[in-house]
Design an enzyme around this catalytic site. Structure first.
Site, mmCIF file in Angstrom:
data_model
loop_
_atom_site.group_PDB
_atom_site.id
_atom_site.type_symbol
_atom_site.label_atom_id
_atom_site.label_comp_id
_atom_site.label_asym_id
_atom_site.label_seq_id
_atom_site.Cartn_x
_atom_site.Cartn_y
_atom_site.Cartn_z
ATOM 1 N N ASP A 112 16.792 14.308 -31.035
ATOM 2 C CA ASP A 112 15.642 13.796 -30.438
ATOM 3 C C ASP A 112 14.515 13.994 -31.432
ATOM 4 O O ASP A 112 14.520 13.185 -32.582
ATOM 5 C CB ASP A 112 15.275 14.550 -29.072
ATOM 6 C CG ASP A 112 14.050 13.926 -28.477
ATOM 7 O OD1 ASP A 112 13.397 12.904 -28.907
ATOM 8 O OD2 ASP A 112 13.649 14.352 -27.332
ATOM 9 N N LYS A 140 17.672 9.345 -31.362
ATOM 10 C CA LYS A 140 16.319 8.776 -31.059
ATOM 11 C C LYS A 140 15.659 8.615 -32.467
ATOM 12 O O LYS A 140 14.883 9.531 -32.744
ATOM 13 C CB LYS A 140 15.469 9.362 -30.139
ATOM 14 C CG LYS A 140 16.162 9.330 -28.652
ATOM 15 C CD LYS A 140 15.493 10.259 -27.801
ATOM 16 C CE LYS A 140 15.915 10.545 -26.487
ATOM 17 N NZ LYS A 140 15.094 11.176 -25.549
ATOM 18 N N VAL A 162 17.396 9.905 -21.806
ATOM 19 C CA VAL A 162 18.544 9.356 -20.993
ATOM 20 C C VAL A 162 19.368 10.563 -20.323
ATOM 21 O O VAL A 162 19.473 11.620 -20.581
ATOM 22 C CB VAL A 162 19.481 8.948 -22.417
ATOM 23 C CG1 VAL A 162 18.767 7.667 -22.868
ATOM 24 C CG2 VAL A 162 19.611 9.690 -23.408
ATOM 25 N N ASP A 168 21.982 15.765 -19.563
ATOM 26 C CA ASP A 168 21.546 16.240 -18.053
ATOM 27 C C ASP A 168 19.773 15.789 -17.684
ATOM 28 O O ASP A 168 19.309 15.747 -18.677
ATOM 29 C CB ASP A 168 21.599 17.761 -17.770
ATOM 30 C CG ASP A 168 20.879 18.469 -18.413
ATOM 31 O OD1 ASP A 168 20.587 18.454 -19.775
ATOM 32 O OD2 ASP A 168 20.072 19.616 -17.969
ATOM 33 N N ARG A 174 25.478 15.004 -15.585
ATOM 34 C CA ARG A 174 26.286 15.223 -16.787
ATOM 35 C C ARG A 174 27.691 14.613 -16.507
ATOM 36 O O ARG A 174 28.311 14.184 -17.480
ATOM 37 C CB ARG A 174 26.723 16.806 -17.188
ATOM 38 C CG ARG A 174 25.412 17.465 -17.572
ATOM 39 C CD ARG A 174 25.667 18.761 -18.055
ATOM 40 N NE ARG A 174 24.912 19.761 -18.336
ATOM 41 C CZ ARG A 174 23.982 19.878 -19.210
ATOM 42 N NH1 ARG A 174 23.997 19.148 -20.238
ATOM 43 N NH2 ARG A 174 22.868 20.897 -19.346
HETATM 44 P P1 IMP Z 1 15.847 18.110 -30.365
HETATM 45 O O1 IMP Z 1 15.999 19.443 -30.591
HETATM 46 O O2 IMP Z 1 14.319 17.537 -30.151
HETATM 47 O O3 IMP Z 1 16.405 17.053 -31.582
HETATM 48 O O4 IMP Z 1 16.494 17.821 -28.908
HETATM 49 C C1 IMP Z 1 17.925 18.006 -28.919
HETATM 50 C C2 IMP Z 1 18.309 18.539 -27.533
HETATM 51 O O5 IMP Z 1 17.694 18.065 -26.451
HETATM 52 C C3 IMP Z 1 19.762 17.902 -27.276
HETATM 53 O O6 IMP Z 1 20.761 18.359 -27.523
HETATM 54 C C4 IMP Z 1 19.694 17.494 -25.695
HETATM 55 O O7 IMP Z 1 20.135 18.929 -25.222
HETATM 56 C C5 IMP Z 1 18.143 17.633 -25.357
HETATM 57 N N1 IMP Z 1 17.692 16.006 -25.101
HETATM 58 C C6 IMP Z 1 17.172 15.363 -26.025
HETATM 59 N N2 IMP Z 1 16.738 14.205 -25.743
HETATM 60 C C7 IMP Z 1 17.515 14.218 -24.285
HETATM 61 C C8 IMP Z 1 17.578 13.035 -23.284
HETATM 62 O O8 IMP Z 1 17.082 11.883 -23.517
HETATM 63 N N3 IMP Z 1 18.128 13.524 -22.432
HETATM 64 C C9 IMP Z 1 18.683 14.658 -22.136
HETATM 65 N N4 IMP Z 1 18.594 15.846 -22.991
HETATM 66 C C10 IMP Z 1 17.937 15.436 -24.308
#
Ligand code: IMP
Ligand code: MG
Length: 187
Positions: A112, A140, A162, A168, A174
C-alpha cells in the site's frame, strides 16, 4: 474446485464487490511461479512470507515454483484492526532461519504505502543476504509513499481497501478465495 465469487459482501454499512476471481488469481500465480523458476534456476532460494496476509499466496506460489527452496515466515503488524495504516510497523514474530549469503524472496500480500516493505528491506539488508527480491500479489501504485521496488507483482489495483485471499478486515475474510474491493455503493 473453482468457486464463483459472491456478488457482494456486506460488512456493516459497507459493501465489497468482486475485484479478482479465484481463476484470475491462480492463473497469475502460475505465471509468477514460472518466472521465479526461470530466474532462480541453479539456486536454493528462501521464500520469506509476511504473516498473516501472505499465507495463502505463499502456499499457492511455492506450488508453482519448480526449484528446491526453503520457506519461513515472520509477522509484522501495521494496520491493527482498522482499514487505515497506523503509520508504523512492529515486529510480532521473528524469522527463524539464517539468511546470511542466501537468495531471499520476500512474499507480501499487498503493498500500500510501501512502509512495510521499506522496513523489511532495511531489516534484511543488515543480515547480509546474497540477494533480496520482493514479490507481492497486489500493489496499489497510487498509494506508494516510500521508494521501494517490487520485483514481481501479481496485480496493480486501485487505492481502495480490499479483502479476501489472505487479506483481512479486522482479522476476518481471509478465507475468501477471491479478492473483493470496497465499493462506492453503500446502503
Ligand atoms: P503498507 O506498509 O502501507 O505498504 O501496507 C502493507 C500492509 O498493510 C499489507 O501487508 C497488509 O497487511 C495491509 N494492507 C494494506 N492495504 C490493505 C488492504 O486493502 N486490505 C487489507 N490489508 C491491507
Ligand atoms: Mg501484509
Amino acid at each position: 474446485m473453482i468457486s464463483e465469487p459472491k456478488e457482494k459482501i456486506r460488512v456493516g454499512e459497507e459493501i465489497f464487490t468482486p475485484l479478482l476471481s479465484e481463476e484470475q488469481i491462480q492463473s497469475r500465480i502460475a505465471e509468477l511461479g514460472a518466472q521465479l523458476t526461470i530466474d532462480y534456476q541453479g539456486t536454493v532460494p528462501v521464500f520469506i512470507g509476511v504473516l498473516n496476509g501472505s499465507f495463502l499466496f505463499m502456499s499457492d506460489l511455492i506450488k508453482c515454483v519448480e526449484l528446491d527452496c526453503e520457506i519461513d515466515f515472520f509477522k509484522l503488524s501495521s494496520y491493527g484492526d482498522e482499514k487505515l495504516s497506523a503509520g508504523k510497523v512492529r515486529m510480532l514474530k521473528e524469522l527463524n532461519c539464517d539468511v546470511n549469503n542466501r537468495d531471499i524472496i520476500i512474499v507480501e500480500d499487498i503493498v500500500d504505502s510501501g512502509l512495510s516493505v521499506k522496513y523489511i528491506e532495511d531489516l534484511f539488508a543488515e543480515k547480509n543476504p546474497k540477494s533480496m527480491k520482493v514479490v507481492s500479489l497486489l500493489v496499489k501504485p497510487k498509494s506508494l509513499k516510500y521508494n521501494v521496488k517490487i520485483d514481481y507483482i501479481g496485480f496493480d489495483i486501485p487505492s481502495e481497501f480490499v479483502i479476501g485471499y489472505g487479506l483481512d478486515y479486522a482479522q476476518k475474510y481471509r478465507n475468501l478465495r477471491s479478492v473483493y474491493i470496497l465499493s462506492e455503493e453503500s446502503e
